[in-house]
Design a protein around this motif. Structure first.
Motif, PDB file in Angstrom:
ATOM      1  N   ALA A 134       9.909  -7.605 -15.467  1.00  0.00           N
ATOM      2  CA  ALA A 134      10.751  -7.365 -16.641  1.00  0.00           C
ATOM      3  C   ALA A 134      12.063  -6.692 -16.244  1.00  0.00           C
ATOM      4  O   ALA A 134      13.144  -7.071 -16.719  1.00  0.00           O
ATOM      5  N   LEU A 135      11.994  -5.707 -15.358  1.00  0.00           N
ATOM      6  CA  LEU A 135      13.197  -5.016 -14.895  1.00  0.00           C
ATOM      7  C   LEU A 135      14.100  -5.974 -14.112  1.00  0.00           C
ATOM      8  O   LEU A 135      15.321  -5.990 -14.300  1.00  0.00           O
ATOM      9  N   CYS A 136      13.505  -6.775 -13.272  1.00  0.00           N
ATOM     10  CA  CYS A 136      14.244  -7.760 -12.484  1.00  0.00           C
ATOM     11  C   CYS A 136      14.980  -8.734 -13.411  1.00  0.00           C
ATOM     12  O   CYS A 136      16.168  -9.014 -13.219  1.00  0.00           O
ATOM     13  N   PHE A 137      14.288  -9.217 -14.428  1.00  0.00           N
ATOM     14  CA  PHE A 137      14.878 -10.152 -15.387  1.00  0.00           C
ATOM     15  C   PHE A 137      16.073  -9.517 -16.093  1.00  0.00           C
ATOM     16  O   PHE A 137      17.134 -10.133 -16.219  1.00  0.00           O
ATOM     17  N   LYS A 138      15.935  -8.265 -16.529  1.00  0.00           N
ATOM     18  CA  LYS A 138      17.025  -7.581 -17.232  1.00  0.00           C
ATOM     19  C   LYS A 138      18.268  -7.446 -16.350  1.00  0.00           C
ATOM     20  O   LYS A 138      19.389  -7.654 -16.810  1.00  0.00           O
TER      21      LYS A 138
END
Length: 161
Positions: A134-138
């Motif tokens: 999720a952090l990577c996607f953001k």
């Protein structure tokens, strides 16, 4: 009796493989963190080092409890370079691929393991991989390296306006 021994051997090998893969993710993220140009990419890689390190340690504890060898870390192979041979975008895509691969491996392992201690461990490392994903996607959306996924219309907001 023989089938029980074979099943246990398969489960132990799976754990050794997961420890090795998770250790690789940790070491690669550590290497990427020291050469990342953008602050949020560096912070993501350091967070990934922490999460993957915890996960590798949890798998190693299971191996140690079963008197099995623990794979070595690759940290000693990381150079002291400060100039990146890769763009932050490429490093993030590598990280995203590894996170998605980990989710696939953990999901398959979760569904096939008969050992409750390993299942509980997979639940924890699966949540770590989801957090990293999720952090990577953001970060990738923020920098325009990935498009934001389409979302459903907010009907309540549309009615009010």
């Amino acid at each position: 009796m023989l089938s029980q021994i074979m099943d246990q051997t398969k489960q132990k090998n799976l754990t050794a493989a997961e420890t090795k893969k998770t250790g690789f993710i940790r070491s690669l993220s550590l290497a990427f963190s020291q050469v990342a140009g953008l602050d949020d990419v560096c912070k993501f890689m350091l967070k990934n080092v922490k999460l993957a390190g915890e996960d590798a340690d949890s798998f190693a504890a299971i191996l140690e409890k079963d008197d099995l060898p623990i794979p070595e870390r690759w940290d000693s192979d990381i150079t002291d370079a400060k100039v990146s041979p890769f763009s932050d975008k490429l490093m993030m895509f590598h990280a995203a691929f590894l996170v998605n691969a980990a989710l696939s491996y953990y999901g398959a392992a979760l569904g096939s393991s008969l050992r409750s201690d390993i299942i509980v461990n997979y639940k924890i490392v699966f949540s770590h991989a989801m957090e990293a994903g999720a952090l990577c996607f953001k970060i990738m959306v923020k920098h325009g390296w990935l498009e934001k996924q389409p979302e459903a219309a907010d009907r309540k907001a549309l009615v009010k306006s």
